[in-house]
Design a protein around this motif. Structure first.
Motif, PDB file in Angstrom:
ATOM      1  N   GLU A 179       0.740  -1.016  -0.130  1.00  0.00           N
ATOM      2  CA  GLU A 179       0.227  -0.121  -0.508  1.00  0.00           C
ATOM      3  C   GLU A 179       1.008   1.146   0.029  1.00  0.00           C
ATOM      4  N   GLU A 213       0.895   4.210  -2.342  1.00  0.00           N
ATOM      5  CA  GLU A 213       1.171   5.312  -2.205  1.00  0.00           C
ATOM      6  C   GLU A 213       1.912   6.718  -3.223  1.00  0.00           C
ATOM      7  N   LYS A 271       1.547   6.718  -6.416  1.00  0.00           N
ATOM      8  CA  LYS A 271       0.630   7.795  -6.781  1.00  0.00           C
ATOM      9  C   LYS A 271       0.858   9.472  -6.750  1.00  0.00           C
ATOM     10  N   ARG A 272       1.391   9.895  -5.303  1.00  0.00           N
ATOM     11  CA  ARG A 272       1.521  11.366  -5.093  1.00  0.00           C
ATOM     12  C   ARG A 272       2.559  11.393  -6.234  1.00  0.00           C
ATOM     13  N   VAL A 328       3.961  10.719   2.192  1.00  0.00           N
ATOM     14  CA  VAL A 328       3.159   9.686   2.233  1.00  0.00           C
ATOM     15  C   VAL A 328       3.018   9.434   3.786  1.00  0.00           C
ATOM     16  N   THR A 332      -0.383   9.198   6.814  1.00  0.00           N
ATOM     17  CA  THR A 332      -0.753   7.837   5.551  1.00  0.00           C
ATOM     18  C   THR A 332       0.238   6.471   5.898  1.00  0.00           C
ATOM     19  N   ILE A 351      -2.103   3.691   7.237  1.00  0.00           N
ATOM     20  CA  ILE A 351      -2.028   2.300   6.100  1.00  0.00           C
ATOM     21  C   ILE A 351      -1.276   0.681   7.217  1.00  0.00           C
TER      22      ILE A 351
END
Length: 233
Positions: free
Chosen positions: A41, A45, A48-49, A219, A224, A228
């Motif tokens: 995860e 992420e 993605k950022r 993250v 975040t 997670i």
């Protein structure tokens, strides 16, 4: 929070491929209780950022290392750093950590090995291809190669060997999942940081690595990362 603008054309135009093995609870090939693993995860992420589309594919670990080294894949996780790997790969910032040590059968009366120096001349099993297997060889252990961690636990249980060198979070997860609770003791040696090992020859890799590390820092900074990990406790 807005995603980072992609900082290299290669990253924006194609999906990067990260290779992994089934290594719960860090990454799971199939969901377990709806979860795919905290490193799984976090890494997705972070990409993605960074504005980079990424997919994680599961393959045997030796193939993962070979494909990344040859530039057939972008990177691999969860990857422990070592001098040998630093020669072959670019190492990302830390994504997680694992406590490594020896599993023995409950009630085993043999010699107590309390650190890596104690394994010299002793038969100790570990997964072949992992950095810890090379560590056993460097410490002059009689290293017994394993295909995977679950095989190691099952073989230890039936007395094929007396010592299994492995990561605690991963193996404790397997022990609980496969009905082996109460059968083993664990002696911790040390903590090892995990990273993404990136190919040195993959097109645009310097920009991809820089973007990933920047996304990973974001993250961590906004909570975040902690959110997670809290799902896996």
């Amino acid at each position: 929070m807005a995603a980072l603008v992609p900082i290299c054309a290669a990253a924006a135009e194609e999906r990067v491929t990260i290779l992994a093995v089934h290594y719960p609870p860090f990454e799971m090939e199939e969901p377990i209780d709806g979860l795919r693993g905290f490193d799984y995860e976090v890494v997705l992420e972070a990409f993605k950022r960074a504005g980079i589309e990424a997919e994680i594919q599961f393959v045997p670990w030796k193939r993962a290392m070979s494909d990344v080294e040859n530039g057939q894949a972008t990177g691999a996780l969860s990857c422990a750093d070592s001098p040998e790997r630093s020669d072959l790969f670019f190492i990302s910032d830390k994504i997680s950590e694992e406590n490594y040590g020896l599993y023995t059968r409950k009630g085993f009366k043999g010699p107590v090995l309390s650190n890596i120096a104690d394994v010299a001349g002793v038969a100790v099993a570990a997964v072949s291809g992992y950095a810890i297997f090379d560590e056993l060889n460097s410490a002059d252990a009689v290293a017994i190669p394993l295909a995977d961690d679950l095989s190691g636990l099952n073989m230890l249980d039936v007395e094929r060997f007396n010592y299994l060198y492995a990561g605690r979070r991963n193996n404790d997860f397997l022990i609980k999942q496969h009905g082996l609770s109460g059968k083993f003791d664990f002696t911790e040696f040390r903590s090892i940081n995990y990273h993404v090992c990136f190919s040195k020859v993959y097109p645009g890799i310097n920009d991809i690595l820089r973007a990933f590390n920047k996304g990973l820092a974001e993250v961590r900074a906004d909570g975040t990362y902690q959110a997670i990990h809290s799902k896996y406790r």
